[in-house]
Design a protein around this motif. Structure first.
Motif, PDB file in Angstrom:
ATOM      1  N   ILE A 257       0.839  -1.192   0.000  1.00 15.37           N
ATOM      2  CA  ILE A 257       0.000   0.000   0.000  1.00 15.37           C
ATOM      3  C   ILE A 257       0.874   1.242   0.000  1.00 15.37           C
ATOM      4  CG2 ILE A 257      -2.113  -1.010   0.944  1.00 15.37           C
ATOM      5  CD1 ILE A 257      -1.499   0.244   3.607  1.00 15.37           C
ATOM      6  N   ASP A 258       0.400   2.188  -0.786  1.00 14.70           N
ATOM      7  CA  ASP A 258       1.117   3.452  -0.947  1.00 14.70           C
ATOM      8  C   ASP A 258       0.197   4.542  -0.390  1.00 14.70           C
ATOM      9  OD1 ASP A 258       2.382   5.708  -1.898  1.00 14.70           O
ATOM     10  OD2 ASP A 258       2.715   4.968  -3.919  1.00 14.70           O
ATOM     11  N   SER A 259      -0.706   5.079  -1.194  1.00  7.85           N
ATOM     12  CA  SER A 259      -1.666   6.053  -0.658  1.00  7.85           C
ATOM     13  C   SER A 259      -2.691   5.370   0.246  1.00  7.85           C
ATOM     14  CB  SER A 259      -2.380   6.767  -1.801  1.00  7.85           C
ATOM     15  OG  SER A 259      -3.231   5.866  -2.483  1.00  7.85           O
ATOM     16  N   GLY A 260      -2.923   4.079   0.016  1.00  2.54           N
ATOM     17  CA  GLY A 260      -3.936   3.347   0.778  1.00  2.54           C
ATOM     18  C   GLY A 260      -5.315   3.398   0.122  1.00  2.54           C
ATOM     19  N   LEU A 261      -5.422   4.156  -0.972  1.00  2.00           N
ATOM     20  CA  LEU A 261      -6.731   4.365  -1.613  1.00  2.00           C
ATOM     21  C   LEU A 261      -7.300   3.074  -2.199  1.00  2.00           C
ATOM     22  CD1 LEU A 261      -5.960   7.766  -3.387  1.00  2.00           C
ATOM     23  CD2 LEU A 261      -7.423   7.413  -1.386  1.00  2.00           C
ATOM     24  N   THR A 262      -6.437   2.264  -2.802  1.00  2.00           N
ATOM     25  CA  THR A 262      -6.890   1.007  -3.403  1.00  2.00           C
ATOM     26  C   THR A 262      -7.489   0.100  -2.328  1.00  2.00           C
ATOM     27  OG1 THR A 262      -5.059   1.180  -4.975  1.00  2.00           O
ATOM     28  CG2 THR A 262      -6.175  -0.941  -4.851  1.00  2.00           C
ATOM     29  N   LEU A 263      -6.745  -0.051  -1.233  1.00  2.00           N
ATOM     30  CA  LEU A 263      -7.200  -0.942  -0.157  1.00  2.00           C
ATOM     31  C   LEU A 263      -8.467  -0.411   0.502  1.00  2.00           C
ATOM     32  CD1 LEU A 263      -6.577  -3.518   1.436  1.00  2.00           C
ATOM     33  CD2 LEU A 263      -5.294  -2.112   3.058  1.00  2.00           C
TER      34      LEU A 263
ATOM     35  N   ARG B 113       4.376  -1.532   3.197  1.00  2.00           N
ATOM     36  CA  ARG B 113       3.615  -0.294   3.368  1.00  2.00           C
ATOM     37  C   ARG B 113       4.555   0.900   3.244  1.00  2.00           C
ATOM     38  NH1 ARG B 113       0.535   0.466   8.998  1.00  2.00           N
ATOM     39  NH2 ARG B 113       2.668   0.227   9.733  1.00  2.00           N
ATOM     40  N   LYS B 114       4.184   1.826   2.327  1.00  2.00           N
ATOM     41  CA  LYS B 114       4.937   3.081   2.206  1.00  2.00           C
ATOM     42  C   LYS B 114       4.264   4.076   3.137  1.00  2.00           C
ATOM     43  CE  LYS B 114       6.402   2.509  -2.590  1.00  2.00           C
ATOM     44  NZ  LYS B 114       6.156   2.908  -3.995  1.00  2.00           N
ATOM     45  N   LYS B 115       4.746   4.143   4.372  1.00  2.00           N
ATOM     46  CA  LYS B 115       4.057   4.926   5.406  1.00  2.00           C
ATOM     47  C   LYS B 115       3.898   6.392   5.021  1.00  2.00           C
ATOM     48  CE  LYS B 115       3.646   3.661  10.132  1.00  2.00           C
ATOM     49  NZ  LYS B 115       4.272   3.494  11.442  1.00  2.00           N
TER      50      LYS B 115
ATOM     51  N   PHE C 248      10.389   2.955  -5.605  1.00  2.28           N
ATOM     52  CA  PHE C 248       9.572   2.014  -6.359  1.00  2.28           C
ATOM     53  C   PHE C 248      10.154   0.615  -6.228  1.00  2.28           C
ATOM     54  CE2 PHE C 248       7.281  -0.113  -9.668  1.00  2.28           C
ATOM     55  CZ  PHE C 248       6.015   0.416  -9.489  1.00  2.28           C
ATOM     56  N   ILE C 249       9.320  -0.299  -5.759  1.00  6.21           N
ATOM     57  CA  ILE C 249       9.766  -1.653  -5.431  1.00  6.21           C
ATOM     58  C   ILE C 249       9.322  -2.643  -6.511  1.00  6.21           C
ATOM     59  CG2 ILE C 249       9.624  -3.508  -3.713  1.00  6.21           C
ATOM     60  CD1 ILE C 249      10.900  -1.077  -2.544  1.00  6.21           C
ATOM     61  N   ILE C 250      10.238  -3.524  -6.840  1.00  5.31           N
ATOM     62  CA  ILE C 250       9.909  -4.599  -7.785  1.00  5.31           C
ATOM     63  C   ILE C 250      10.380  -5.945  -7.225  1.00  5.31           C
ATOM     64  CG2 ILE C 250       9.879  -3.246  -9.925  1.00  5.31           C
ATOM     65  CD1 ILE C 250      12.834  -4.081 -10.311  1.00  5.31           C
TER      66      ILE C 250
ATOM     67  N   LEU D  94       5.930  -8.164  -7.388  1.00  2.83           N
ATOM     68  CA  LEU D  94       5.656  -6.767  -7.752  1.00  2.83           C
ATOM     69  C   LEU D  94       6.319  -6.413  -9.078  1.00  2.83           C
ATOM     70  CD1 LEU D  94       5.792  -6.816  -4.418  1.00  2.83           C
ATOM     71  CD2 LEU D  94       5.377  -4.408  -4.764  1.00  2.83           C
ATOM     72  N   ASP D  95       5.604  -5.605  -9.845  1.00  7.40           N
ATOM     73  CA  ASP D  95       6.063  -5.309 -11.205  1.00  7.40           C
ATOM     74  C   ASP D  95       6.311  -3.829 -11.434  1.00  7.40           C
ATOM     75  OD1 ASP D  95       3.290  -4.469 -11.087  1.00  7.40           O
ATOM     76  OD2 ASP D  95       3.411  -4.256 -13.263  1.00  7.40           O
ATOM     77  N   PHE D  96       6.992  -3.548 -12.507  1.00  9.15           N
ATOM     78  CA  PHE D  96       6.889  -2.245 -13.140  1.00  9.15           C
ATOM     79  C   PHE D  96       6.509  -2.524 -14.585  1.00  9.15           C
ATOM     80  CE2 PHE D  96       8.733   1.181 -15.758  1.00  9.15           C
ATOM     81  CZ  PHE D  96       7.882   2.181 -15.333  1.00  9.15           C
TER      82      PHE D  96
HETATM   83  P1  XMP Z   1      -2.334   2.873  -3.429  1.00 11.50           P
HETATM   84  O1  XMP Z   1      -1.668   4.219  -3.650  1.00 11.50           O
HETATM   85  O2  XMP Z   1      -3.740   2.882  -3.873  1.00 11.50           O
HETATM   86  O3  XMP Z   1      -1.536   1.911  -4.368  1.00 11.50           O
HETATM   87  O4  XMP Z   1      -2.164   2.415  -1.992  1.00 11.50           O
HETATM   88  C1  XMP Z   1      -1.519   0.557  -4.192  1.00 11.50           C
HETATM   89  C2  XMP Z   1      -1.163  -0.122  -5.467  1.00 11.50           C
HETATM   90  O5  XMP Z   1      -0.131   0.586  -6.122  1.00 11.50           O
HETATM   91  C3  XMP Z   1       0.828  -0.253  -6.665  1.00 11.50           C
HETATM   92  N1  XMP Z   1       2.146   0.159  -6.131  1.00 11.50           N
HETATM   93  C4  XMP Z   1       3.300  -0.403  -6.422  1.00 11.50           C
HETATM   94  N2  XMP Z   1       3.587  -1.457  -7.203  1.00 11.50           N
HETATM   95  N3  XMP Z   1       5.874  -1.213  -6.666  1.00 11.50           N
HETATM   96  C5  XMP Z   1       4.872  -1.847  -7.327  1.00 11.50           C
HETATM   97  O6  XMP Z   1       5.156  -2.810  -8.013  1.00 11.50           O
HETATM   98  C6  XMP Z   1       5.674  -0.146  -5.862  1.00 11.50           C
HETATM   99  O7  XMP Z   1       6.614   0.391  -5.270  1.00 11.50           O
HETATM  100  C7  XMP Z   1       4.297   0.277  -5.734  1.00 11.50           C
HETATM  101  N4  XMP Z   1       3.727   1.275  -5.038  1.00 11.50           N
HETATM  102  C8  XMP Z   1       2.403   1.164  -5.289  1.00 11.50           C
HETATM  103  C9  XMP Z   1       0.416  -1.635  -6.290  1.00 11.50           C
HETATM  104  O8  XMP Z   1      -0.173  -2.219  -7.427  1.00 11.50           O
HETATM  105  C10 XMP Z   1      -0.632  -1.503  -5.222  1.00 11.50           C
HETATM  106  O9  XMP Z   1      -1.642  -2.450  -5.324  1.00 11.50           O
END
Ligand code: XMP
Ligand code: MG
Length: 188
Positions: free
Chosen positions: A110-116, A138-140, A160-162, A166-168
């Motif tokens: 999770i990054d912004s947390g919006l998806t979850l 988690r990207k706090k 950015f993590i792969i 996890l992909d890019f």
């Molecule tokens: P949000 O911002 O909604 O994003 O929390 C969650 C989704 O973003 C993708 N994401 C990443 N994917 N490396 C990745 O491969 C990253 O560093 C990264 N940061 C966010 C991911 O798909 C996650 O479900």
């Protein structure tokens, strides 16, 4: 792992295979403890990023008195971009009802947390007995919304993590470690 095995587009390895293995085993133990009295536990893997995490995690969960089932959902949020678009689309939904069941969402990051947050709201409306989530990374500093997460693997910096699922732009999922993608690979 020798340095020669590290992918040339990886700046540095953030977590090695061994570190990931230990953490995932810890999470699996916690889950085993917390769900020992559960009748029905549905683990929902969010494709595609969670597939490696999910497969390692489930093999550490031992619940002989529980019906443990696995489901998958596919959600699109990013495309080939590296920051949240805020647009979430369900590509593949669950095939079974989760009503009255204990549900655990398995997500890679999770990054912004919006998806979850969006996903939790959606699944909550389907009336599970309980709803929790297990997130590997988690990207706090990226969090833009309050989202409750019961099981967290690692807190990580804003890179950015792969790898490890996890992909890019659909690449690098096969790497066995979690690595930082070189900036020149996504910043033009
Ligand atoms: P949000 O911002 O909604 O994003 O929390 C969650 C989704 O973003 C993708 N994401 C990443 N994917 N490396 C990745 O491969 C990253 O560093 C990264 N940061 C966010 C991911 O798909 C996650 O479900
Ligand atoms: Mg992705």
């Amino acid at each position: 792992m020798s340095t020669t095995e590290i992918h040339p587009n990886v700046n540095r390895v953030i977590f090695t295979e061994t570190q990931i293995k230990e953490k995932v085993a810890e999470l699996a133990q916690q889950i085993t403890r917390d769900y020992k009295d559960s009748k029905n536990l549905v683990l929902i893997g969010i494709l595609k990023g969670s597939f490696v995490f999910m497969s390692d995690l489930v093999r550490g969960i031992h619940l002989p008195n529980t019906n443990v089932s696995l489901e998958f959902m596919s959600i699109s949020s990013y495309g080939a971009e590296t920051s949240s678009s805020g647009i979430i689309r369900i590509i593949m939904d669950l095939r079974t009802s989760i009503e009255g069941k204990d549900v655990l969402i398995i997500e890679d990051i999770i990054d912004s947390g919006l998806t979850l947050k969006h996903l939790i709201e959606l699944l909550q409306s389907r009336k599970p007995k309980s709803l929790e989530s297990a997130i590997l990374l988690r990207k706090k500093e990226g969090l833009k919304t309050e989202v409750p997460v019961k099981y967290i693997g690692f807190d990580i910096p804003m890179v950015f993590i792969i790898g490890y699922g996890l992909d890019f732009a659909e690449n690098y999922r096969e790497l066995p470690y979690l690595g930082e993608l070189k900036e020149e690979c996504y910043k033009k």
